[in-house]
Motif scaffolding. Structure first.
Motif, PDB file in Angstrom:
ATOM      1  N   ALA A 145     105.105  69.916  94.801  1.00 28.16           N
ATOM      2  CA  ALA A 145     104.756  71.249  94.300  1.00 28.16           C
ATOM      3  C   ALA A 145     103.754  71.154  93.157  1.00 28.16           C
ATOM      4  CB  ALA A 145     106.008  71.987  93.845  1.00 28.16           C
ATOM      5  N   VAL A 146     103.957  70.208  92.260  1.00 26.10           N
ATOM      6  CA  VAL A 146     103.029  70.015  91.137  1.00 26.10           C
ATOM      7  C   VAL A 146     101.667  69.558  91.651  1.00 26.10           C
ATOM      8  CG1 VAL A 146     102.565  68.594  89.089  1.00 26.10           C
ATOM      9  CG2 VAL A 146     104.837  69.573  89.452  1.00 26.10           C
ATOM     10  N   ALA A 147     101.661  68.619  92.573  1.00 21.97           N
ATOM     11  CA  ALA A 147     100.394  68.125  93.130  1.00 21.97           C
ATOM     12  C   ALA A 147      99.637  69.236  93.855  1.00 21.97           C
ATOM     13  CB  ALA A 147     100.655  66.953  94.077  1.00 21.97           C
ATOM     14  N   ALA A 148     100.344  70.063  94.614  1.00 25.86           N
ATOM     15  CA  ALA A 148      99.702  71.165  95.334  1.00 25.86           C
ATOM     16  C   ALA A 148      99.111  72.173  94.356  1.00 25.86           C
ATOM     17  CB  ALA A 148     100.707  71.846  96.255  1.00 25.86           C
ATOM     18  N   ARG A 149      99.839  72.448  93.269  1.00 25.05           N
ATOM     19  CA  ARG A 149      99.332  73.392  92.269  1.00 25.05           C
ATOM     20  C   ARG A 149      98.066  72.864  91.601  1.00 25.05           C
ATOM     21  NH1 ARG A 149     102.843  73.879  87.444  1.00 25.05           N
ATOM     22  NH2 ARG A 149     104.350  73.416  89.044  1.00 25.05           N
ATOM     23  N   VAL A 150      98.038  71.569  91.313  1.00 32.41           N
ATOM     24  CA  VAL A 150      96.855  70.954  90.699  1.00 32.41           C
ATOM     25  C   VAL A 150      95.658  71.053  91.633  1.00 32.41           C
ATOM     26  CG1 VAL A 150      95.876  68.744  89.935  1.00 32.41           C
ATOM     27  CG2 VAL A 150      98.155  69.429  89.188  1.00 32.41           C
TER      28      VAL A 150
END
Length: 76
Positions: A17-22
């Motif tokens: 989720a963090v990687a996708a948001r970045v």
């Protein structure tokens, strides 16, 4: 060898989720808006009692109300 996300105390789903948001935030304006719309999700759940399904509730709404209830119930 431990993975970096695991060493940081993240679950794999949270890491994704963090990687996708970045990645979404790094896009130009128009593609970013389209990607952010795809990234939104609306999860619902229902509590079952005595073999009968209760009311469907949004996870986001239930979480927000639980957080407000928890914050209101704390004394300092």
């Amino acid at each position: 060898m431990a993975f970096a996300w695991k060493a940081a105390g993240l679950t794999y789903n949270r890491y994704l989720a963090v990687a996708a948001r970045v990645v979404r935030r790094s896009l130009k304006e128009q593609p970013r808006l389209q990607a952010e719309r795809r990234g939104e999700m609306d999860l619902k759940f229902a509590k079952w009692e005595n073999g009968k399904q209760g009311e469907n509730k949004s996870v986001a709404t239930a979480n927000a109300s639980a957080m407000a209830e928890h914050a209101g119930g704390q004394t300092q």
